[in-house]
Motif scaffolding. Sequence first.
Motif, PDB file in Angstrom:
ATOM      1  N   PHE A   1       0.829  -1.192   0.000  1.00 37.54           N
ATOM      2  CA  PHE A   1       0.000   0.000   0.000  1.00 37.54           C
ATOM      3  C   PHE A   1       0.874   1.257   0.000  1.00 37.54           C
ATOM      4  O   PHE A   1       1.894   1.328   0.697  1.00 37.54           O
ATOM      5  CB  PHE A   1      -0.921   0.024   1.222  1.00 37.54           C
ATOM      6  N   GLY A   2       0.476   2.255  -0.763  1.00 38.31           N
ATOM      7  CA  GLY A   2       1.206   3.513  -0.811  1.00 38.31           C
ATOM      8  C   GLY A   2       0.965   4.366   0.427  1.00 38.31           C
ATOM      9  O   GLY A   2       0.042   4.137   1.211  1.00 38.31           O
ATOM     10  N   LYS A   3       1.815   5.379   0.599  1.00 34.09           N
ATOM     11  CA  LYS A   3       1.714   6.251   1.771  1.00 34.09           C
ATOM     12  C   LYS A   3       0.438   7.076   1.763  1.00 34.09           C
ATOM     13  O   LYS A   3      -0.013   7.532   2.827  1.00 34.09           O
ATOM     14  CB  LYS A   3       2.921   7.185   1.832  1.00 34.09           C
ATOM     15  N   TYR A   4      -0.115   7.315   0.597  1.00 39.87           N
ATOM     16  CA  TYR A   4      -1.292   8.182   0.523  1.00 39.87           C
ATOM     17  C   TYR A   4      -2.573   7.386   0.230  1.00 39.87           C
ATOM     18  O   TYR A   4      -3.565   7.948  -0.219  1.00 39.87           O
ATOM     19  CB  TYR A   4      -1.079   9.243  -0.551  1.00 39.87           C
ATOM     20  N   THR A   5      -2.536   6.098   0.473  1.00 40.56           N
ATOM     21  CA  THR A   5      -3.740   5.288   0.339  1.00 40.56           C
ATOM     22  C   THR A   5      -4.372   5.088   1.706  1.00 40.56           C
ATOM     23  O   THR A   5      -3.702   5.210   2.750  1.00 40.56           O
ATOM     24  CB  THR A   5      -3.430   3.912  -0.281  1.00 40.56           C
ATOM     25  N   MET A   6      -5.680   4.758   1.723  1.00 44.74           N
ATOM     26  CA  MET A   6      -6.366   4.607   2.996  1.00 44.74           C
ATOM     27  C   MET A   6      -5.779   3.465   3.812  1.00 44.74           C
ATOM     28  O   MET A   6      -5.550   3.608   5.026  1.00 44.74           O
ATOM     29  CB  MET A   6      -7.863   4.354   2.755  1.00 44.74           C
ATOM     30  N   ASN A   7      -5.507   2.348   3.180  1.00 51.44           N
ATOM     31  CA  ASN A   7      -4.926   1.228   3.910  1.00 51.44           C
ATOM     32  C   ASN A   7      -3.507   1.522   4.355  1.00 51.44           C
ATOM     33  O   ASN A   7      -3.081   1.113   5.441  1.00 51.44           O
ATOM     34  CB  ASN A   7      -4.946  -0.034   3.043  1.00 51.44           C
ATOM     35  N   GLY A   8      -2.749   2.208   3.485  1.00 52.69           N
ATOM     36  CA  GLY A   8      -1.382   2.539   3.849  1.00 52.69           C
ATOM     37  C   GLY A   8      -1.320   3.439   5.062  1.00 52.69           C
ATOM     38  O   GLY A   8      -0.543   3.204   5.995  1.00 52.69           O
ATOM     39  N   VAL A   9      -2.146   4.515   5.090  1.00 52.84           N
ATOM     40  CA  VAL A   9      -2.179   5.431   6.227  1.00 52.84           C
ATOM     41  C   VAL A   9      -2.709   4.726   7.465  1.00 52.84           C
ATOM     42  O   VAL A   9      -2.192   4.886   8.583  1.00 52.84           O
ATOM     43  CB  VAL A   9      -3.038   6.663   5.883  1.00 52.84           C
ATOM     44  N   GLY A  10      -3.771   3.915   7.273  1.00 54.07           N
ATOM     45  CA  GLY A  10      -4.356   3.224   8.420  1.00 54.07           C
ATOM     46  C   GLY A  10      -3.407   2.223   9.042  1.00 54.07           C
ATOM     47  O   GLY A  10      -3.302   2.138  10.272  1.00 54.07           O
ATOM     48  N   ASN A  11      -2.709   1.458   8.234  1.00 52.04           N
ATOM     49  CA  ASN A  11      -1.764   0.477   8.767  1.00 52.04           C
ATOM     50  C   ASN A  11      -0.596   1.166   9.475  1.00 52.04           C
ATOM     51  O   ASN A  11      -0.133   0.714  10.546  1.00 52.04           O
ATOM     52  CB  ASN A  11      -1.226  -0.412   7.650  1.00 52.04           C
ATOM     53  N   TYR A  12      -0.118   2.253   8.891  1.00 52.01           N
ATOM     54  CA  TYR A  12       1.000   2.994   9.500  1.00 52.01           C
ATOM     55  C   TYR A  12       0.594   3.546  10.854  1.00 52.01           C
ATOM     56  O   TYR A  12       1.336   3.453  11.842  1.00 52.01           O
ATOM     57  CB  TYR A  12       1.426   4.119   8.565  1.00 52.01           C
ATOM     58  N   ASP A  13      -0.620   4.106  10.947  1.00 51.69           N
ATOM     59  CA  ASP A  13      -1.097   4.686  12.208  1.00 51.69           C
ATOM     60  C   ASP A  13      -1.387   3.584  13.233  1.00 51.69           C
ATOM     61  O   ASP A  13      -1.138   3.764  14.415  1.00 51.69           O
ATOM     62  CB  ASP A  13      -2.361   5.503  11.934  1.00 51.69           C
TER      63      ASP A  13
ATOM     64  N   PRO B   1       2.745  -5.768   8.998  1.00 51.35           N
ATOM     65  CA  PRO B   1       3.988  -5.606   8.236  1.00 51.35           C
ATOM     66  C   PRO B   1       3.709  -4.917   6.905  1.00 51.35           C
ATOM     67  O   PRO B   1       2.583  -4.850   6.431  1.00 51.35           O
ATOM     68  CB  PRO B   1       4.458  -7.054   8.026  1.00 51.35           C
ATOM     69  N   SER B   2       4.757  -4.427   6.312  1.00 52.98           N
ATOM     70  CA  SER B   2       4.676  -3.820   4.987  1.00 52.98           C
ATOM     71  C   SER B   2       5.842  -4.351   4.153  1.00 52.98           C
ATOM     72  O   SER B   2       6.993  -4.228   4.583  1.00 52.98           O
ATOM     73  CB  SER B   2       4.748  -2.299   5.076  1.00 52.98           C
ATOM     74  N   PRO B   3       5.570  -4.954   2.986  1.00 52.86           N
ATOM     75  CA  PRO B   3       4.258  -5.258   2.385  1.00 52.86           C
ATOM     76  C   PRO B   3       3.411  -6.159   3.289  1.00 52.86           C
ATOM     77  O   PRO B   3       3.946  -6.862   4.125  1.00 52.86           O
ATOM     78  CB  PRO B   3       4.595  -5.962   1.085  1.00 52.86           C
ATOM     79  N   THR B   4       2.108  -6.134   3.063  1.00 55.25           N
ATOM     80  CA  THR B   4       1.173  -6.822   3.945  1.00 55.25           C
ATOM     81  C   THR B   4       0.725  -8.149   3.333  1.00 55.25           C
ATOM     82  O   THR B   4       0.064  -8.156   2.287  1.00 55.25           O
ATOM     83  CB  THR B   4      -0.066  -5.940   4.196  1.00 55.25           C
ATOM     84  N   PRO B   5       1.048  -9.271   3.955  1.00 57.69           N
ATOM     85  CA  PRO B   5       0.536 -10.551   3.477  1.00 57.69           C
ATOM     86  C   PRO B   5      -0.956 -10.693   3.809  1.00 57.69           C
ATOM     87  O   PRO B   5      -1.471 -10.024   4.714  1.00 57.69           O
ATOM     88  CB  PRO B   5       1.376 -11.591   4.226  1.00 57.69           C
TER      89      PRO B   5
END
Length: 367
Positions: free
Chosen positions: A85-97, A111-115
């Motif tokens: 997921f990219g930094k500006y995607t909903m899943n990317g931001v949500g997983n990071y937070d 983890p990133s990438p996410t299995p």
Amino acid sequence: VAMPEAVKMPEKFNAVDGAPEEALGWKSIFTQHELDTLISTALKENLDMKSGIQRVLIAGANLRLSKAALLPTLRASVSGGLDQFGKYTMNGVGNYDTNFSENINVHQKIPSPTPDYFAGFRSSWEIDIWGKLSKRKEAAYHRYLSSTRGLKWYQTQLTCQVASLYYELIALDKRLKILKENIKLQNKGLEVVEAQMTGGRATALAVSQFKAQRTATQGKQFEIRQAITRVENQLNLLLGRYPKEIHRDTSAINLPLPKQVYAGLPSAIILNRPDVQQAEEELKAAKADVSAARKAFFPTLTLDAYAGYNAFKLPLLFSPGSLAAGFLGGLTAPILNRASLKNANLVANATQLTAFYQYQQSLINGY
């Protein structure tokens, strides 16, 4: 498409008594043991008959498939995937937070990438709200009946062909016997004429004429033998075997024929013919196909569900905390593919008209 008007069937057959006749099986009509054996062998070993049986089995399998389309599907599923997921995607931001949250433990960090691992069951069910699937099942049912009627019709035709060739063989045997007797008589006549020529009471022309007549009769004898071989080959083909001698009872040619045959009423006799019933079932199937093609334009309601284990870490896949389930309902309607649906509808209507004309043709042929 409006169906054309059907041709009216006559009230009775031309110049034939219309009294009803009891339906008889072929064993009560053909009583000769040799013919009985040939017909039984043909019904069992004929290759076209065996192919017809397989077509009936195929039609039965298609019917079961159409019935299964009305029921929900359930399948076991094991899958694995990997998402970045990219930094500006909903899943990317949500997983990071989420990874910075104090409410999760070390096993819950994403983890990133996410299995993405899944092991469980998935189900899908198309709700037949318009009756489209029911009409397809109805068409498959009538085609199954049509295949059974077609097999019955071929059995009737096969029985008639075997009996016809059998009696043709008997007639050829009778002709061959008559020719052999004629040749014996011609040989005796030739001996008498030759003796008369020796005594000066007949000419060489008379002797030549007798020889010519005998030669012509002998030529006919060879033609009859060739015809016997040809008919035996045709009969062996119907029996599903290589050419061999056909055993037959020549006394069958002396059996008496029925003094009177009752044809029955056209509506009672013709509608009971297997070929007419086959055409009728094909017409019913085509009518159901037209209805299903029309209902394909309506929206489709589909229900999807799943239940099983779902985790983003493989060691945690079968832990109690990985149990998951979901349900989704969707309503879809055709938009860009309406042209294909219109053509399918045209094909179904044309097929229905074709089946109607074939049904009318079968009635006329039967009459």
